[in-house]
Design a protein around this motif. Sequence first.
Motif, PDB file in Angstrom:
ATOM      1  N   ALA A   1      -1.534  -1.657   3.753  1.00  0.00           N
ATOM      2  CA  ALA A   1      -2.860  -1.651   3.122  1.00  0.00           C
ATOM      3  C   ALA A   1      -3.536  -0.298   3.329  1.00  0.00           C
ATOM      4  O   ALA A   1      -4.214   0.214   2.435  1.00  0.00           O
ATOM      5  N   ALA A   2      -3.351   0.293   4.509  1.00  0.00           N
ATOM      6  CA  ALA A   2      -3.924   1.619   4.766  1.00  0.00           C
ATOM      7  C   ALA A   2      -3.337   2.634   3.784  1.00  0.00           C
ATOM      8  O   ALA A   2      -4.044   3.491   3.245  1.00  0.00           O
TER       9      ALA A   2
ATOM     10  N   ASP B   1       2.747 -10.795   4.262  1.00  0.00           N
ATOM     11  CA  ASP B   1       1.686 -11.785   4.477  1.00  0.00           C
ATOM     12  C   ASP B   1       1.939 -13.067   3.700  1.00  0.00           C
ATOM     13  O   ASP B   1       1.581 -14.151   4.159  1.00  0.00           O
ATOM     14  N   GLY B   2       2.499 -12.964   2.509  1.00  0.00           N
ATOM     15  CA  GLY B   2       2.703 -14.136   1.669  1.00  0.00           C
ATOM     16  C   GLY B   2       1.386 -14.721   1.198  1.00  0.00           C
ATOM     17  O   GLY B   2       0.326 -14.114   1.376  1.00  0.00           O
ATOM     18  N   GLY B   3       1.458 -15.903   0.607  1.00  0.00           N
ATOM     19  CA  GLY B   3       0.266 -16.554   0.077  1.00  0.00           C
ATOM     20  C   GLY B   3      -0.476 -17.328   1.151  1.00  0.00           C
ATOM     21  O   GLY B   3       0.013 -17.499   2.266  1.00  0.00           O
TER      22      GLY B   3
ATOM     23  N   ILE C   1       2.959  -1.011  -7.428  1.00  0.00           N
ATOM     24  CA  ILE C   1       4.340  -1.053  -6.935  1.00  0.00           C
ATOM     25  C   ILE C   1       4.360  -1.299  -5.425  1.00  0.00           C
ATOM     26  O   ILE C   1       5.168  -2.065  -4.914  1.00  0.00           O
TER      27      ILE C   1
ATOM     28  N   ILE D   1       5.579 -12.608   8.205  1.00  0.00           N
ATOM     29  CA  ILE D   1       5.053 -12.779   9.561  1.00  0.00           C
ATOM     30  C   ILE D   1       4.995 -14.252   9.951  1.00  0.00           C
ATOM     31  O   ILE D   1       5.111 -14.587  11.119  1.00  0.00           O
TER      32      ILE D   1
ATOM     33  N   PRO E   1       1.612  -5.185   7.489  1.00  0.00           N
ATOM     34  CA  PRO E   1       0.745  -5.309   6.298  1.00  0.00           C
ATOM     35  C   PRO E   1      -0.511  -4.444   6.408  1.00  0.00           C
ATOM     36  O   PRO E   1      -1.016  -3.950   5.395  1.00  0.00           O
ATOM     37  N   MET E   2      -1.016  -4.246   7.619  1.00  0.00           N
ATOM     38  CA  MET E   2      -2.195  -3.390   7.790  1.00  0.00           C
ATOM     39  C   MET E   2      -1.813  -1.940   7.486  1.00  0.00           C
ATOM     40  O   MET E   2      -2.571  -1.193   6.860  1.00  0.00           O
TER      41      MET E   2
ATOM     42  N   ARG F   1       1.366  -5.725  12.251  1.00  0.00           N
ATOM     43  CA  ARG F   1       0.692  -4.490  11.835  1.00  0.00           C
ATOM     44  C   ARG F   1       1.276  -3.903  10.556  1.00  0.00           C
ATOM     45  O   ARG F   1       0.661  -3.006   9.963  1.00  0.00           O
TER      46      ARG F   1
ATOM     47  N   GLY G   1       4.275 -15.540   4.740  1.00  0.00           N
ATOM     48  CA  GLY G   1       5.340 -14.629   4.324  1.00  0.00           C
ATOM     49  C   GLY G   1       6.171 -14.275   5.534  1.00  0.00           C
ATOM     50  O   GLY G   1       6.406 -15.111   6.416  1.00  0.00           O
TER      51      GLY G   1
ATOM     52  N   ILE H   1       2.929  -5.848   0.995  1.00  0.00           N
ATOM     53  CA  ILE H   1       1.962  -6.692   1.702  1.00  0.00           C
ATOM     54  C   ILE H   1       2.242  -8.154   1.373  1.00  0.00           C
ATOM     55  O   ILE H   1       2.194  -9.025   2.240  1.00  0.00           O
ATOM     56  N   GLU H   2       2.556  -8.400   0.102  1.00  0.00           N
ATOM     57  CA  GLU H   2       2.849  -9.779  -0.310  1.00  0.00           C
ATOM     58  C   GLU H   2       4.088 -10.306   0.412  1.00  0.00           C
ATOM     59  O   GLU H   2       4.120 -11.457   0.839  1.00  0.00           O
TER      60      GLU H   2
ATOM     61  N   ARG I   1       2.079  -2.699  -3.541  1.00  0.00           N
ATOM     62  CA  ARG I   1       1.368  -3.889  -3.067  1.00  0.00           C
ATOM     63  C   ARG I   1       2.302  -5.025  -2.667  1.00  0.00           C
ATOM     64  O   ARG I   1       1.983  -5.818  -1.774  1.00  0.00           O
TER      65      ARG I   1
ATOM     66  N   LEU J   1      -2.046   1.882   0.797  1.00  0.00           N
ATOM     67  CA  LEU J   1      -2.583   1.495  -0.516  1.00  0.00           C
ATOM     68  C   LEU J   1      -3.980   2.070  -0.720  1.00  0.00           C
ATOM     69  O   LEU J   1      -4.335   2.506  -1.821  1.00  0.00           O
TER      70      LEU J   1
END
Lengths: 264, 264
Positions: free
Chosen positions: A65-66, A88-90, A79, A97, A61-62, A59, A95, A84-85, A81, A68
């Motif tokens: 994002a919320a 989550d990674g690519g 800055i 998780i 990254p969610m 949760r 990443g 999340i990277e 973002r 963001l």
Amino acid sequence: MKLADHRAQTRAEFHERLKRIGAERYHDRHPFHKRLHGGQCSPDEVRAWVVNRWHYQSRIPMKDAAFLSRLEDPQLRRIWRHRIEDHDGGVDAGGGIRRWLALARAVGLDPDYVASGAGVMPATRFAVDAYVRFVRDMPLLDAVAASLTEMFAPKIHAERIEGLLKHYDFADDASLAYFRNRLTEAPKDVEFGLTYVLDHADTLEKQDAAAAALVFKTDVLWAQLDALWHGYVEGRLPPGAWRPGEGLLDSAIPEPARDAAAVP
Amino acid sequence: MKLADHRAQTRAEFHERLKRIGAERYHDRHPFHKRLHGGQCSPDEVRAWVVNRWHYQSRIPMKDAAFLSRLEDPQLRRIWRHRIEDHDGGVDAGGGIRRWLALARAVGLDPDYVASGAGVMPATRFAVDAYVRFVRDMPLLDAVAASLTEMFAPKIHAERIEGLLKHYDFADDASLAYFRNRLTEAPKDVEFGLTYVLDHADTLEKQDAAAAALVFKTDVLWAQLDALWHGYVEGRLPPGAWRPGEGLLDSAIPEPARDAAAVP
């Protein structure tokens, strides 16, 4: 001209106040962590922790994002973002998780089972989802302040790496990669977040709100460990919670049980 | 087993239906765009378009972050995240929205004025903010379907590049970089979004909802141009809207006016 709030704490006083919240309430003080890092957790207690903590990881990254989605300043979005990277990674690399799922595999859990979220205790969901909603709904200052538990995270991650390596066979560089990465990721997040909070909490009212947000976040973390203790140390499992033996990799199922399971 | 919905359109029929919505309602058909691309817009009409369209550009990453914050599937988040990266770009490089500010500068507007959002017409805000809320609140399928106006975007961007280069002095590779980048960015977004919608709209009810979402989005785009036409072509400006002469770069202010302004 905006009048200064003479009741406000100085920057240094307010910073001390935030640090004191960590000293008094951060979940490094929780008995479950002492048990985990001290090597007293059974393999199933470790698994229960991995299963439930997945919900928190997944949760984050969610939550970011919320946050963001509420930032009107493009530079602030740029800055923020990277959080999340980091998690989550690519598409190919994954990443944080995905590193958590490597830990799941190392303790004998099927990563797909863990990633499905099945078996997460309702109390874990309620605490974590309350955090996501908090960040979605509350003033930006409070949302950033809630993230400042990261100030206290490097210490617990270092203790955890040391404790797990010392006491558990599953622990090695690969399985603990999540925590090692956080050792370098968290400080840069903290540096930005702390400066933001100290800069923006320029009245006593805002300082109180930011401090309350940090207290709230320590509650979110603590409640997850209380639920783990109640369920798995005391053995009082709520309906729907992961039960020992569920979601295991074949290699983690003891031979006799595996043979029995193979009978149609 | 899930029963197939025999009332549902076939994949090909539904795809045709979505394309027809674009053919009938996409804003390439709006008279303001014909005027803009045909070279009939005055410099101030072009500026009004740049000022107002900024609000749309600046909300797109917030819209995508709102969508991201609702995705429980990490892989879907990883795929969607690049939209934010396309628009916001890195801390130093910037992205699509910084390219929009390059266009602002090229038409003589102060990029800081444009980025402040001052002068955006209320009707523009209402339309754009309705889109952000739609993506935040509606079913994921509808949110993705609303993004499918991107299917029709490469055509309008190509027409725009050609029309602006032909008719306006400010137009060159640097000032139109935003549109050139979208020519390559939009198709990869569409490919994913369209497949997602065709895959997930597996009942007539969902197909109707997805089609309605796409119609809604064409309304969001059309309403912005109606407001521009009413305000700047017909000259009926609402309170608070940008007025010709405001927010200009010094270099864009005619000499006599600049001298007059310099008198204390």
